[in-house]
Design a protein around this motif. Structure first.
Motif, PDB file in Angstrom:
ATOM      1  N   MET A 134     -56.243 -36.956 -70.281  1.00 17.23           N
ATOM      2  CA  MET A 134     -55.304 -36.111 -71.026  1.00 17.23           C
ATOM      3  C   MET A 134     -54.634 -35.032 -70.170  1.00 17.23           C
ATOM      4  SD  MET A 134     -55.325 -37.564 -73.899  1.00 17.23           S
ATOM      5  CE  MET A 134     -54.426 -36.447 -74.943  1.00 17.23           C
ATOM      6  N   SER A 135     -55.259 -34.667 -69.051  1.00 23.89           N
ATOM      7  CA  SER A 135     -54.720 -33.570 -68.244  1.00 23.89           C
ATOM      8  C   SER A 135     -54.137 -34.019 -66.910  1.00 23.89           C
ATOM      9  CB  SER A 135     -55.811 -32.523 -68.001  1.00 23.89           C
ATOM     10  OG  SER A 135     -56.264 -32.004 -69.225  1.00 23.89           O
ATOM     11  N   GLY A 136     -54.054 -35.305 -66.697  1.00 23.99           N
ATOM     12  CA  GLY A 136     -53.390 -35.807 -65.502  1.00 23.99           C
ATOM     13  C   GLY A 136     -54.168 -35.682 -64.208  1.00 23.99           C
ATOM     14  N   TYR A 137     -55.485 -35.702 -64.270  1.00 26.27           N
ATOM     15  CA  TYR A 137     -56.287 -35.610 -63.042  1.00 26.27           C
ATOM     16  C   TYR A 137     -55.991 -36.776 -62.096  1.00 26.27           C
ATOM     17  CZ  TYR A 137     -59.320 -32.312 -65.643  1.00 26.27           C
ATOM     18  OH  TYR A 137     -59.823 -31.276 -66.370  1.00 26.27           O
ATOM     19  N   ALA A 138     -55.559 -37.903 -62.635  1.00 28.68           N
ATOM     20  CA  ALA A 138     -55.288 -39.082 -61.806  1.00 28.68           C
ATOM     21  C   ALA A 138     -54.211 -38.799 -60.757  1.00 28.68           C
ATOM     22  CB  ALA A 138     -54.872 -40.264 -62.679  1.00 28.68           C
ATOM     23  N   ALA A 139     -53.373 -37.812 -61.001  1.00 26.83           N
ATOM     24  CA  ALA A 139     -52.312 -37.468 -60.045  1.00 26.83           C
ATOM     25  C   ALA A 139     -52.852 -36.673 -58.853  1.00 26.83           C
ATOM     26  CB  ALA A 139     -51.217 -36.678 -60.744  1.00 26.83           C
ATOM     27  N   LEU A 140     -54.078 -36.188 -58.962  1.00 31.01           N
ATOM     28  CA  LEU A 140     -54.686 -35.391 -57.897  1.00 31.01           C
ATOM     29  C   LEU A 140     -55.382 -36.296 -56.880  1.00 31.01           C
ATOM     30  CD1 LEU A 140     -56.265 -32.679 -60.226  1.00 31.01           C
ATOM     31  CD2 LEU A 140     -54.151 -32.461 -58.896  1.00 31.01           C
ATOM     32  N   ALA A 141     -55.623 -35.778 -55.693  1.00 31.51           N
ATOM     33  CA  ALA A 141     -56.335 -36.537 -54.664  1.00 31.51           C
ATOM     34  C   ALA A 141     -57.740 -36.892 -55.152  1.00 31.51           C
ATOM     35  CB  ALA A 141     -56.419 -35.719 -53.373  1.00 31.51           C
ATOM     36  N   THR A 142     -58.197 -38.077 -54.831  1.00 27.98           N
ATOM     37  CA  THR A 142     -59.512 -38.564 -55.286  1.00 27.98           C
ATOM     38  C   THR A 142     -60.627 -37.603 -54.903  1.00 27.98           C
ATOM     39  OG1 THR A 142     -58.743 -40.846 -55.117  1.00 27.98           O
ATOM     40  CG2 THR A 142     -61.126 -40.508 -55.167  1.00 27.98           C
ATOM     41  N   GLU A 143     -60.610 -37.097 -53.673  1.00 28.39           N
ATOM     42  CA  GLU A 143     -61.660 -36.177 -53.216  1.00 28.39           C
ATOM     43  C   GLU A 143     -61.677 -34.903 -54.056  1.00 28.39           C
ATOM     44  OE1 GLU A 143     -59.088 -37.169 -51.079  1.00 28.39           O
ATOM     45  OE2 GLU A 143     -60.196 -38.888 -50.299  1.00 28.39           O
ATOM     46  N   TYR A 144     -60.506 -34.454 -54.404  1.00 26.70           N
ATOM     47  CA  TYR A 144     -60.360 -33.245 -55.228  1.00 26.70           C
ATOM     48  C   TYR A 144     -60.939 -33.484 -56.621  1.00 26.70           C
ATOM     49  CZ  TYR A 144     -58.145 -28.939 -56.930  1.00 26.70           C
ATOM     50  OH  TYR A 144     -57.910 -27.694 -57.447  1.00 26.70           O
ATOM     51  N   VAL A 145     -60.626 -34.632 -57.203  1.00 25.45           N
ATOM     52  CA  VAL A 145     -61.119 -34.980 -58.530  1.00 25.45           C
ATOM     53  C   VAL A 145     -62.649 -35.110 -58.510  1.00 25.45           C
ATOM     54  CG1 VAL A 145     -61.087 -36.744 -60.363  1.00 25.45           C
ATOM     55  CG2 VAL A 145     -58.954 -36.054 -59.245  1.00 25.45           C
ATOM     56  N   VAL A 146     -63.182 -35.714 -57.467  1.00 27.44           N
ATOM     57  CA  VAL A 146     -64.642 -35.844 -57.341  1.00 27.44           C
ATOM     58  C   VAL A 146     -65.283 -34.456 -57.237  1.00 27.44           C
ATOM     59  CG1 VAL A 146     -66.510 -36.664 -55.820  1.00 27.44           C
ATOM     60  CG2 VAL A 146     -64.589 -38.183 -56.387  1.00 27.44           C
ATOM     61  N   ALA A 147     -64.668 -33.579 -56.464  1.00 30.32           N
ATOM     62  CA  ALA A 147     -65.185 -32.204 -56.349  1.00 30.32           C
ATOM     63  C   ALA A 147     -65.127 -31.498 -57.699  1.00 30.32           C
ATOM     64  CB  ALA A 147     -64.385 -31.428 -55.301  1.00 30.32           C
ATOM     65  N   MET A 148     -64.034 -31.670 -58.430  1.00 25.85           N
ATOM     66  CA  MET A 148     -63.922 -31.076 -59.770  1.00 25.85           C
ATOM     67  C   MET A 148     -65.069 -31.550 -60.658  1.00 25.85           C
ATOM     68  SD  MET A 148     -59.826 -31.512 -60.567  1.00 25.85           S
ATOM     69  CE  MET A 148     -59.896 -30.884 -62.237  1.00 25.85           C
ATOM     70  N   PHE A 149     -65.337 -32.845 -60.625  1.00 24.48           N
ATOM     71  CA  PHE A 149     -66.384 -33.429 -61.458  1.00 24.48           C
ATOM     72  C   PHE A 149     -67.754 -32.836 -61.127  1.00 24.48           C
ATOM     73  CE2 PHE A 149     -69.561 -36.833 -62.144  1.00 24.48           C
ATOM     74  CZ  PHE A 149     -69.517 -36.873 -63.536  1.00 24.48           C
ATOM     75  N   PHE A 150     -68.086 -32.776 -59.848  1.00 24.74           N
ATOM     76  CA  PHE A 150     -69.410 -32.275 -59.468  1.00 24.74           C
ATOM     77  C   PHE A 150     -69.553 -30.777 -59.743  1.00 24.74           C
ATOM     78  CE2 PHE A 150     -69.757 -36.327 -57.239  1.00 24.74           C
ATOM     79  CZ  PHE A 150     -70.991 -36.723 -57.732  1.00 24.74           C
ATOM     80  N   ILE A 151     -68.493 -30.027 -59.540  1.00 18.40           N
ATOM     81  CA  ILE A 151     -68.555 -28.597 -59.861  1.00 18.40           C
ATOM     82  C   ILE A 151     -68.730 -28.407 -61.367  1.00 18.40           C
ATOM     83  CG2 ILE A 151     -67.212 -26.452 -59.902  1.00 18.40           C
ATOM     84  CD1 ILE A 151     -66.088 -27.364 -57.132  1.00 18.40           C
ATOM     85  N   ARG A 152     -68.045 -29.223 -62.168  1.00 17.37           N
ATOM     86  CA  ARG A 152     -68.202 -29.122 -63.625  1.00 17.37           C
ATOM     87  C   ARG A 152     -69.633 -29.507 -64.041  1.00 17.37           C
ATOM     88  NH1 ARG A 152     -63.778 -31.136 -67.920  1.00 17.37           N
ATOM     89  NH2 ARG A 152     -62.511 -30.219 -66.277  1.00 17.37           N
ATOM     90  N   LEU A 153     -70.198 -30.526 -63.413  1.00 18.60           N
ATOM     91  CA  LEU A 153     -71.589 -30.907 -63.712  1.00 18.60           C
ATOM     92  C   LEU A 153     -72.541 -29.750 -63.436  1.00 18.60           C
ATOM     93  CD1 LEU A 153     -72.084 -34.516 -62.280  1.00 18.60           C
ATOM     94  CD2 LEU A 153     -72.212 -33.820 -64.673  1.00 18.60           C
TER      95      LEU A 153
END
Length: 192
Positions: A134-153
């Motif tokens: 819903m927020s367009g994370y797919a447009a971000l770099a994969t490494e950035y998205v992975v970092a976002m996920f782990f920080i949120r966890l």
């Protein structure tokens, strides 16, 4: 909810209202963090938006407490002025499902710290999946998205799980929860 006592419904509702206000109050801090770090800024504090589900479930210990508290908190946040509007209720439900699923996996019988932290992480997972689409994370770099996920966890585990437990335990120590599952557990531990 037919096996819920009236006071459990009242406490769940009161917690939801309080944290609906808290959630709205944390939006400016999230905005500041986004200003410094980009979209990942919210992930550092995302656990705050899961905390009521952990606190309500830990205190009341009944099926639905995590889901309902998060949903009601989202409704309150919408009513008092969150700019996202009614879609925020869907977000609250999705976050509540993540925590509720963890408690369901234990059959609502285990409220150890690791379960509370896992429930915070459950909310992180469901909210992240929703946010990805819903927020367009797919447009971000994969490494950035992975970092976002782990920080949120981590935020879900520490802020929602660990801090949620600490706040609930502090309430139990005051004696205001003596007729709730957490209060009874606290009395048993201290009676020995």
């Amino acid at each position: 909810m037919n096996n819920w006592r009236f006071k459990e419904i009242v406490v769940l509702s009161a917690l939801s209202v309080v944290f609906g206000v808290v959630y709205l109050a944390f939006l400016p801090l999230g905005g500041v963090l986004v200003g410094f770090f980009g979209p990942i800024g919210y992930d550092f504090i995302f656990g705050i938006w899961f905390i009521v589900s952990i606190i309500a479930a830990y205190i009341i210990r009944k099926p639905g407490a995590a889901f309902l508290s998060e949903t009601i908190a989202a409704m309150v946040e919408v009513l008092i002025g969150n700019a996202i509007g009614p879609m925020l209720i869907v977000v609250g439900m999705i976050q509540g499902i993540g925590a509720e699923a963890v408690f369901a996996a234990t059959r609502w019988k285990n409220y150890a710290l690791w379960v509370l932290m896992a429930a915070g992480m459950g909310s992180a997972v469901t909210s992240f999946i929703y946010g990805y689409f819903m927020s367009g994370y797919a447009a971000l770099a994969t490494e950035y998205v992975v970092a976002m996920f782990f920080i949120r966890l981590i935020s879900g585990a520490l802020i929602a799980g660990l801090l949620g437990k600490a706040l609930s335990d502090s309430l139990a120590k005051t004696g205001v929860l003596t007729s709730f599952a957490l209060g009874k557990e606290y009395r048993r531990k201290n009676a020995s």
